[in-house]
Enzyme design. Sequence first.
Site, short mmCIF file in Angstrom:
data_model
loop_
_atom_site.label_atom_id
_atom_site.label_comp_id
_atom_site.label_asym_id
_atom_site.label_seq_id
_atom_site.Cartn_x
_atom_site.Cartn_y
_atom_site.Cartn_z
N LYS A 10 0.83 -1.21 0.00
CA LYS A 10 0.00 0.00 0.00
C LYS A 10 0.87 1.27 0.00
CE LYS A 10 -3.88 -2.30 2.35
NZ LYS A 10 -4.88 -2.21 3.45
N TYR A 50 -12.11 -1.79 -3.68
CA TYR A 50 -12.67 -2.08 -2.35
C TYR A 50 -14.21 -2.06 -2.35
CZ TYR A 50 -8.44 -2.23 0.64
OH TYR A 50 -7.27 -2.58 1.28
N PHE A 58 -15.40 3.10 7.04
CA PHE A 58 -14.04 3.44 6.62
C PHE A 58 -13.85 3.48 5.10
CE2 PHE A 58 -14.18 -1.17 7.52
CZ PHE A 58 -13.68 -1.70 6.33
N ARG A 86 -2.06 -14.36 4.08
CA ARG A 86 -2.77 -13.57 5.11
C ARG A 86 -2.15 -13.78 6.50
NH1 ARG A 86 -7.27 -10.62 3.89
NH2 ARG A 86 -8.10 -10.76 6.00
N THR A 92 -5.70 -7.21 10.57
CA THR A 92 -5.94 -5.87 10.00
C THR A 92 -5.41 -4.79 10.95
OG1 THR A 92 -8.00 -6.80 9.14
CG2 THR A 92 -7.77 -4.39 9.05
N ARG A 103 2.44 -6.72 9.29
CA ARG A 103 1.73 -5.58 9.89
C ARG A 103 2.22 -5.27 11.30
NH1 ARG A 103 -4.20 -7.19 7.39
NH2 ARG A 103 -4.13 -5.82 5.56
N ASN A 113 -1.82 0.01 6.87
CA ASN A 113 -1.30 -1.26 7.38
C ASN A 113 -0.44 -2.02 6.35
OD1 ASN A 113 -3.38 -2.04 5.76
ND2 ASN A 113 -4.61 -3.00 7.34
N HIS A 116 -1.98 -5.47 1.46
CA HIS A 116 -3.30 -6.07 1.24
C HIS A 116 -3.11 -7.50 0.77
CE1 HIS A 116 -7.20 -7.04 -0.54
NE2 HIS A 116 -6.50 -7.48 -1.58
N GLU A 127 -9.93 -9.57 -7.92
CA GLU A 127 -8.86 -8.59 -7.74
C GLU A 127 -7.75 -8.76 -8.78
OE1 GLU A 127 -7.71 -9.09 -3.65
OE2 GLU A 127 -9.65 -8.35 -2.90
P1 ATP Z 1 -6.99 -5.87 3.16
O1 ATP Z 1 -8.34 -6.11 2.49
O2 ATP Z 1 -6.43 -4.50 2.86
O3 ATP Z 1 -6.04 -6.98 2.90
P2 ATP Z 1 -8.03 -6.88 5.61
O4 ATP Z 1 -8.66 -7.94 4.77
O5 ATP Z 1 -7.16 -7.28 6.76
O6 ATP Z 1 -7.19 -5.88 4.74
P3 ATP Z 1 -10.56 -5.48 5.54
O7 ATP Z 1 -11.59 -5.68 6.58
O8 ATP Z 1 -10.73 -6.12 4.20
O9 ATP Z 1 -9.15 -5.91 6.17
O10 ATP Z 1 -10.38 -3.91 5.37
C1 ATP Z 1 -9.75 -3.34 4.23
C2 ATP Z 1 -8.84 -2.22 4.64
O11 ATP Z 1 -9.63 -1.13 5.11
C3 ATP Z 1 -7.92 -2.54 5.81
O12 ATP Z 1 -6.74 -3.21 5.44
C4 ATP Z 1 -7.62 -1.16 6.35
O13 ATP Z 1 -6.67 -0.48 5.51
C5 ATP Z 1 -8.97 -0.49 6.19
N1 ATP Z 1 -9.79 -0.69 7.40
C6 ATP Z 1 -10.44 -1.81 7.80
N2 ATP Z 1 -11.08 -1.65 8.96
C7 ATP Z 1 -10.85 -0.37 9.31
C8 ATP Z 1 -11.24 0.46 10.41
N3 ATP Z 1 -12.02 -0.03 11.39
N4 ATP Z 1 -10.79 1.73 10.43
C9 ATP Z 1 -10.01 2.23 9.44
N5 ATP Z 1 -9.61 1.52 8.37
C10 ATP Z 1 -10.02 0.25 8.31
MG MG Z 2 -9.78 -7.49 3.01
#
Ligand code: ATP
Ligand code: MG
Length: 140
Positions: A10, A50, A58, A86, A92, A103, A113, A116, A127
Amino acid sequence: MGERTLSIIKPDGVSKDLIGAVISRLEEEGLKILAMKMIRMTKDEAKGFYKVHEGKPFYESVTDFMSSGPCVIMILEAEDGIRRYRKLMGATNYKEAEKGTIRRDFATDIEKNVVHGSDSRENAEYEINYFFNALEVAGR
Ligand code: ATP
Ligand code: MG
């Protein structure tokens, strides 16, 4: 053939010069890089990426962040690749991520973080096709 997943370093990872560190960990874990490029998403492209999070609190903020600078995107392939990548990324929220994960070691914020990773075969396919065409996948 192993399982394919989409990885993104990212904008925070790129701006903190973590491209090499992240790629080293992928290679050490045996996740093979099938394709790789650096891109900068527009806000609309980030929203499309997304889309599964549309409507969440968010969504606006994370799509602003993802379009704020360049990202490195990769297709990874390995046996059980989605789960293994993962696990390497960590939770996350970096505060809850296990020691030794990307992370936990490098993230500074729940949003910023560093990486992705796709969370299912179905999302991985969406994706990968979102970012890469067939000519860009070198294979190995
Ligand atoms: P990613 O999809 O980026 O791999 P993830 O699967 O661990 O991460 P998701 O729940 O898919 O988490 O959320 C996508 C992204 O949105 C997170 O990686 C983070 O950058 C952001 N995000 C998720 N939850 C929050 C939150 N509560 N507050 C702020 N940003 C968030
Ligand atoms: Mg995700």
